[in-house]
Enzyme design. Structure first.
Site, mmCIF file in Angstrom:
data_model
loop_
_atom_site.group_PDB
_atom_site.id
_atom_site.type_symbol
_atom_site.label_atom_id
_atom_site.label_comp_id
_atom_site.label_asym_id
_atom_site.label_seq_id
_atom_site.Cartn_x
_atom_site.Cartn_y
_atom_site.Cartn_z
ATOM 1 N N PRO A 102 102.687 22.526 94.113
ATOM 2 C CA PRO A 102 104.120 22.572 94.430
ATOM 3 C C PRO A 102 104.852 23.559 93.519
ATOM 4 O O PRO A 102 104.729 23.465 92.293
ATOM 5 C CB PRO A 102 104.593 21.139 94.162
ATOM 6 C CG PRO A 102 103.567 20.549 93.244
ATOM 7 C CD PRO A 102 102.274 21.272 93.473
ATOM 8 N N PRO A 103 105.617 24.487 94.088
ATOM 9 C CA PRO A 103 106.378 25.396 93.225
ATOM 10 C C PRO A 103 107.471 24.621 92.482
ATOM 11 O O PRO A 103 108.067 23.704 93.039
ATOM 12 C CB PRO A 103 106.998 26.399 94.203
ATOM 13 C CG PRO A 103 106.925 25.745 95.548
ATOM 14 C CD PRO A 103 105.825 24.740 95.520
ATOM 15 N N GLY A 134 102.180 24.446 86.731
ATOM 16 C CA GLY A 134 101.662 25.785 86.438
ATOM 17 C C GLY A 134 101.457 26.646 87.666
ATOM 18 O O GLY A 134 100.600 27.544 87.672
ATOM 19 N N SER A 189 103.333 29.075 89.058
ATOM 20 C CA SER A 189 103.569 30.530 88.954
ATOM 21 C C SER A 189 102.484 31.190 88.116
ATOM 22 O O SER A 189 102.018 32.288 88.447
ATOM 23 C CB SER A 189 104.967 30.833 88.408
ATOM 24 O OG SER A 189 105.066 30.472 87.058
ATOM 25 N N ALA A 241 99.387 30.234 87.874
ATOM 26 C CA ALA A 241 98.169 30.282 88.688
ATOM 27 C C ALA A 241 98.252 31.441 89.682
ATOM 28 O O ALA A 241 97.257 32.149 89.914
ATOM 29 C CB ALA A 241 97.958 28.953 89.402
ATOM 30 N N ASP A 269 100.519 27.884 80.221
ATOM 31 C CA ASP A 269 100.221 27.794 81.657
ATOM 32 C C ASP A 269 99.225 28.879 82.070
ATOM 33 O O ASP A 269 98.308 28.636 82.856
ATOM 34 C CB ASP A 269 101.512 27.968 82.483
ATOM 35 C CG ASP A 269 102.469 26.799 82.327
ATOM 36 O OD1 ASP A 269 102.231 25.943 81.455
ATOM 37 O OD2 ASP A 269 103.462 26.756 83.075
HETATM 38 C C1 MEV Z 1 105.824 24.586 80.960
HETATM 39 O O1 MEV Z 1 104.667 24.246 81.692
HETATM 40 C C2 MEV Z 1 105.675 24.165 79.546
HETATM 41 C C3 MEV Z 1 106.848 24.511 78.628
HETATM 42 O O2 MEV Z 1 106.481 24.060 77.329
HETATM 43 C C4 MEV Z 1 107.181 25.994 78.619
HETATM 44 C C5 MEV Z 1 106.092 26.822 77.961
HETATM 45 O O3 MEV Z 1 105.306 26.313 77.155
HETATM 46 O O4 MEV Z 1 106.055 28.032 78.248
HETATM 47 C C6 MEV Z 1 108.100 23.745 79.030
#
Ligand code: MEV
Length: 327
Positions: free
Chosen positions: A103-104, A109, A111, A113, A150
Site C-alpha cells: 500500500p502506498p 517501504g 516508495s 521498494a 527503507d
Molecule cells: C519510515 O519508514 C521510517 C522513518 O524513521 C523515516 C526514516 O527513517 O527515513 C519515519
C-alpha cells in the site's frame, strides 16, 4: 513518451518492510530493528525505445518521463534516480513498468521498494551499493531526510538492526517471528511526519530527546530478545515503543484502534510501523494460526490485514519477478 507493444527485457524485484522498533529515532542516529516482508514490487524494463526514460506504474495510472521532472514528485524522483544512474542507463532510454504489491503511504517501504526495483531494472549489472545510492536519490525527493532504512530493507530483506550512516547488522532469531500487518486504510506522508517530529524536537528538545533515549533502550533490549528467541519480551518492547510514538505525536486514533484490536486478540505486542499519521500496525503473534486469528479480528472490525514471517524475510532478493500478486 512511447506507447509500446513491448517485449520484456529485464526483470527485477525489491521488498517492503516493517519497522519492529525505532522509527523516527533512527533519523537521529539511534538504531532501529527492521524485518523484510513477504510483499514487494516488481519492475521490468521493456524493449521499447523512446526519447526519454519512462516510468509506468500499473494500476496507479502513472506514466512519467524523465522530462517531467519539474512537474511532480514522482517525475522529479524518477529523474533523480536516472540521473544518479549516470551514463550506464543514459544511452538508450527505456520504459520501466512497475507492479506494486504494497500500500502506498502505508509505512511499509513502498516508495523505497519501487526505487530499488526500478534501479535494478534499469541496470542489471549495478552493485547493491550503487542500487542503494540510486534509490536514495529517489527517496530524498519524497522523504526529504530519509535515514536510509527503507532502502536498505528493500535492497537486502532479512531481519536486521540499522544505524544511519553506519549500515546494518543482520540478526538471526532462533525461532520464526510471526506477524500480522493491519492497515488503517489511510495513507500518510513520511516527509510530513518526519518534519513534524523535527519541529517538535526543535520546540521541546528535552522532551523529544528523552523519548529517543527511551526508544534507544527498548531497541537494545529488543535486539537481545530477538537473538535469544524471547518473543514475549520482543512484544512487550514493541508495546512500549508504541507509547513513545504516541508521545511523539505520530500515532492517530485509527492506529491506536488497530493496535487495541490486535492486543485484544492476544498479540504479544502491537505498534504502528513506519512514519505514522496513518498507514499500518505490526502485531507480533505466537504462531501462524495466531497471526491469522489477529487478522480475522481486524477483518470483523472492517480492518484489512495479512500475515508475514521472519522466515519469509530472510530472502536476500526474490527470484526475478517473483513477488506474488496479493489479493
Ligand atoms: C519510515 O519508514 C521510517 C522513518 O524513521 C523515516 C526514516 O527513517 O527515513 C519515519
Amino acid at each position: 513518451m512511447s506507447s509500446p507493444s513491448s517485449t520484456e527485457q529485464n526483470h527485477a524485484s525489491a521488498g517492503g518492510k516493517v519497522i519492529l522498533l525505532g522509527e523516527h529515532a533512527v533519523v537521529y542516529g539511534i538504531p532501529a530493528l527492521v524485518l523484510g516482508v513477504s510483499r514487494g514490487v516488481t519492475a521490468r524494463l521493456l524493449a521499447d525505445t523512446c526519447t526519454m526514460h519512462v516510468l509506468r506504474i500499473e494500476g496507479w495510472g502513472v506514466d512519467v518521463a524523465t522530462g517531467d521532472c519539474t512537474t511532480t514528485d514522482l517525475g522529479r524522483a524518477f529523474g533523480a534516480l536516472v540521473g544518479a544512474s549516470g551514463v550506464r542507463v543514459g544511452a538508450s532510454p527505456r520504459v520501466v513498468e512497475v507492479h506494486v504489491d504494497l500500500p502506498p503511504g502505508g509505512g511499509l517501504g513502498c516508495s523505497a521498494a519501487i526505487g530499488v526495483a526500478v534501479a535494478r531494472a534499469l541496470d542489471g549489472a549495478a552493485s547493491q551499493a550503487d542500487v542503494m545510492d540510486r534509490a536514495m536519490a529517489w527517496e530524498r525527493i519524497f522523504h526529504g531526510n530519509p535515514s536510509g532504512i527503507d532502502v536498505w530493507a528493500a535492497a537486502h530483506g532479512g531481519i536486521f538492526s540499522f544505524t544511519r550512516g553506519v549500515g546494518a547488522t543482520p540478526l538471526a532469531p532462533p525461532c520464526t517471528l510471526h506477524l500480522a500487518i493491519g492497515s488503517t486504510g489511510r495513507a500518510s506522508g513520511t516527509k510530513v511526519m518526519v518534519e513534524r517530529v523535527r519541529a517538535l524536537k526543535q520546540e521541546a528538545p528535552e522532551r523529544v530527546n528523552a523519548i529517543f533515549e527511551g526508544i534507544s533502550g527498548l531497541v537494545q533490549n529488543a535486539t537481545h530478545a530477538i537473538l535469544c528467541g524471547d518473543v514475549s519480551g520482543l512484544g512487550a518492547h514493541m508495546n512500549a515503543n508504541h507509547e513513545h510514538l504516541i508521545n511523539l505525536g505520530v500515532s492517530t486514533p485509527e492506529l491506536d484502534f488497530v493496535v487495541g484490536l490486535a492486543r485484544g486478540a492476544g498479540a504479544l505486542g502491537a505498534k504502528l510501523t513506519g512514519a505514522g499519521g496513518g498507514g499500518c500496525v505490526a502485531a507480533l503473534a505466537e504462531s501462524a494460526e495466531h497471526a491469522e486469528a489477529i487478522v480475522r479480528r481486524w477483518n470483523l472490525a472492517g480492518v484489512d490485514g495479512w500475515t508475514t514471517t521472519s522466515a519469509q524475510a530472510q530472502v536476500e532478493m526474490p527470484p526475478r519477478g517473483a513477488w506474488p500478486v496479493h489479493p
